[in-house]
Design a protein around this motif. Structure first.
Motif, PDB file in Angstrom:
ATOM      1  N   ALA A 138       2.239  13.457   5.171  1.00 28.66           N
ATOM      2  CA  ALA A 138       1.700  12.095   5.252  1.00 28.66           C
ATOM      3  C   ALA A 138       2.518  11.243   6.217  1.00 28.66           C
ATOM      4  N   GLU A 139       3.824  11.397   6.145  1.00 27.70           N
ATOM      5  CA  GLU A 139       4.697  10.622   7.025  1.00 27.70           C
ATOM      6  C   GLU A 139       4.541  11.075   8.477  1.00 27.70           C
ATOM      7  N   LYS A 140       4.439  12.376   8.672  1.00 25.14           N
ATOM      8  CA  LYS A 140       4.288  12.937  10.013  1.00 25.14           C
ATOM      9  C   LYS A 140       3.001  12.423  10.674  1.00 25.14           C
ATOM     10  N   LYS A 141       1.936  12.274   9.891  1.00 20.86           N
ATOM     11  CA  LYS A 141       0.649  11.832  10.423  1.00 20.86           C
ATOM     12  C   LYS A 141       0.500  10.309  10.444  1.00 20.86           C
ATOM     13  N   GLY A 142       1.554   9.618  10.025  1.00 25.44           N
ATOM     14  CA  GLY A 142       1.510   8.159  10.039  1.00 25.44           C
ATOM     15  C   GLY A 142       0.659   7.562   8.934  1.00 25.44           C
ATOM     16  N   LEU A 143       0.402   8.351   7.893  1.00 20.43           N
ATOM     17  CA  LEU A 143      -0.428   7.884   6.780  1.00 20.43           C
ATOM     18  C   LEU A 143       0.391   7.184   5.708  1.00 20.43           C
ATOM     19  N   TRP A 144       1.685   7.408   5.734  1.00 17.26           N
ATOM     20  CA  TRP A 144       2.594   6.813   4.752  1.00 17.26           C
ATOM     21  C   TRP A 144       3.909   6.472   5.427  1.00 17.26           C
ATOM     22  N   ILE A 145       4.410   5.305   5.137  1.00 19.82           N
ATOM     23  CA  ILE A 145       5.720   4.883   5.635  1.00 19.82           C
ATOM     24  C   ILE A 145       6.601   4.594   4.427  1.00 19.82           C
ATOM     25  N   ASP A 146       7.755   5.212   4.405  1.00 24.97           N
ATOM     26  CA  ASP A 146       8.667   5.016   3.283  1.00 24.97           C
ATOM     27  C   ASP A 146       9.134   3.558   3.262  1.00 24.97           C
ATOM     28  N   PRO A 147       8.783   2.784   2.210  1.00 21.46           N
ATOM     29  CA  PRO A 147       9.198   1.378   2.140  1.00 21.46           C
ATOM     30  C   PRO A 147      10.717   1.211   2.209  1.00 21.46           C
ATOM     31  N   SER A 185       0.796  -1.229   0.000  1.00 12.71           N
ATOM     32  CA  SER A 185       0.000   0.000   0.000  1.00 12.71           C
ATOM     33  C   SER A 185       0.829   1.279   0.000  1.00 12.71           C
ATOM     34  N   HIS A 186       1.985   1.278   0.645  1.00 14.03           N
ATOM     35  CA  HIS A 186       2.727   2.527   0.799  1.00 14.03           C
ATOM     36  C   HIS A 186       3.297   3.033  -0.537  1.00 14.03           C
ATOM     37  N   SER A 187       3.659   2.116  -1.427  1.00 11.56           N
ATOM     38  CA  SER A 187       4.104   2.542  -2.760  1.00 11.56           C
ATOM     39  C   SER A 187       2.927   3.109  -3.549  1.00 11.56           C
ATOM     40  N   LEU A 188       1.748   2.530  -3.340  1.00 11.99           N
ATOM     41  CA  LEU A 188       0.543   3.045  -4.001  1.00 11.99           C
ATOM     42  C   LEU A 188       0.233   4.451  -3.496  1.00 11.99           C
ATOM     43  N   ILE A 189       0.333   4.657  -2.180  1.00  9.71           N
ATOM     44  CA  ILE A 189       0.076   5.978  -1.607  1.00  9.71           C
ATOM     45  C   ILE A 189       1.082   6.990  -2.149  1.00  9.71           C
ATOM     46  N   PHE A 190       2.326   6.593  -2.321  1.00  8.25           N
ATOM     47  CA  PHE A 190       3.361   7.471  -2.881  1.00  8.25           C
ATOM     48  C   PHE A 190       2.912   8.015  -4.237  1.00  8.25           C
ATOM     49  N   GLU A 196      14.411  -1.495   4.258  1.00  8.47           N
ATOM     50  CA  GLU A 196      15.530  -2.133   3.558  1.00  8.47           C
ATOM     51  C   GLU A 196      16.833  -1.798   4.282  1.00  8.47           C
ATOM     52  N   GLU A 197      17.214  -2.637   5.238  1.00  3.35           N
ATOM     53  CA  GLU A 197      18.359  -2.346   6.096  1.00  3.35           C
ATOM     54  C   GLU A 197      19.674  -2.240   5.318  1.00  3.35           C
ATOM     55  N   GLU A 198      19.888  -3.149   4.374  1.00  5.47           N
ATOM     56  CA  GLU A 198      21.137  -3.123   3.610  1.00  5.47           C
ATOM     57  C   GLU A 198      21.224  -1.862   2.763  1.00  5.47           C
ATOM     58  N   LEU A 199      20.115  -1.492   2.123  1.00  3.17           N
ATOM     59  CA  LEU A 199      20.083  -0.280   1.300  1.00  3.17           C
ATOM     60  C   LEU A 199      20.304   0.957   2.165  1.00  3.17           C
ATOM     61  N   LEU A 200      19.639   1.019   3.323  1.00  3.24           N
ATOM     62  CA  LEU A 200      19.808   2.159   4.231  1.00  3.24           C
ATOM     63  C   LEU A 200      21.253   2.282   4.691  1.00  3.24           C
TER      64      LEU A 200
END
Length: 269
Positions: free
Chosen positions: A96-105, A53-58, A109-113
């Motif tokens: 959106a992120e501040k309100k918890g409506l979207w979380i960056d996928p 869902s989060h990619s869709l919201i993006f 990704e721990e390795e990518l981060l």
């Protein structure tokens, strides 16, 4: 997640907007994930493109930004991916992120981060090194002035650098710009003459806003666009100089070819 739920999320991000509809196409598309139709005020989402869902919201937020700006400024949507659009989009995404409506996928990704953090640290290292160069060059300037040596001559001949670049490094040191900023971000901060605005811009960048977001929020859209126009004008000047150089080289090539032909004719004669 259905299309009504997506619309509800968008309205929680920004409620005071003209009415619109979110429509799931039920299709999968390779080239685009969604689009905005200003004539019908419809946000079309190719929902089969998404596994979560989060990619869709993006994508929905992206098209929502088009809807907002179309009604605010009557933009031609097909040509609206300029700096102001991206600032609006990221402002909505931040909300959106501040309100918890979207979380960056990406944050899952721990390795990518980890790799992103390594690049961030490397960029910070570049800025710190540039500040150190600026600090050391101040001493060079002091000695050069005492000796009557032209400073720009030192930059060009001995350091193989443009004087303007060295001036930037000196400004990084003199204005005590944070070494945590990327080289591009530190460059933008160092260009600001007003101390208060410079500090606000640096703080905004440190908080995680994009460069263009921070500039528009602190300097205002007019100043930002004027700065961009100046940069574009400078680029066109560079293009003109390069074109002249190309023309000269082409003429020189033709001259050399003519000389070769003349030599060959003399030899054959």
């Amino acid at each position: 997640m259905n299309q009504d739920q997506v619309k509800e999320i968008l309205l929680q991000i920004k409620s005071e907007v003209p009415d619109f509809q979110v429509i799931f196409s039920g299709k999968e598309r390779r080239k685009v994930d969604g689009l905005y139709k200003p004539d019908t005020q419809e946000i079309i989402i190719h929902n089969k493109n998404f596994k979560e869902s989060h990619s869709l919201i993006f994508t929905a937020v992206h098209e929502f930004a088009h809807h907002i700006l179309f009604h605010e400024e009557g933009w031609n949507v097909s040509k609206s991916h300029n700096t102001h659009f991206w600032n609006t989009f990221y402002d909505l995404l931040d909300e959106a992120e501040k309100k918890g409506l979207w979380i960056d996928p990406l944050k899952k990704e721990e390795e990518l981060l980890k790799k992103i953090k390594e690049v961030q640290d490397s960029l910070s290292g570049v800025t710190k090194k540039e500040k150190d160069v600026g600090r050391d060059f101040i001493k060079v300037v002091e000695l050069a002035l005492n000796c009557g040596v032209e400073v720009n001559h030192i930059c060009r001949r001995y350091l193989r650098m443009k004087p303007a670049t060295m001036k930037h490094y000196v400004m990084l040191f003199v204005t005590n710009i944070s070494s945590d900023l990327s080289p591009d971000a530190s460059l933008e901060v160092s260009r600001i003459k007003n101390l208060e605005k410079r500090e606000l811009l640096q703080a905004s960048l440190t908080e995680g806003r994009t460069i263009s977001q921070a500039k528009e929020s602190i300097l205002g859209r007019v100043e930002t666009e004027e700065s961009e126009r100046d940069q574009i004008a400078d680029m066109w000047q560079q293009i003109a100089r390069l074109e002249k150089e190309v023309t000269k080289r082409e003429h020189r090539i033709e001259e050399l070819k003519a000389q070769i032909e003349s030599i060959q004719e003399s030899a054959n004669g």
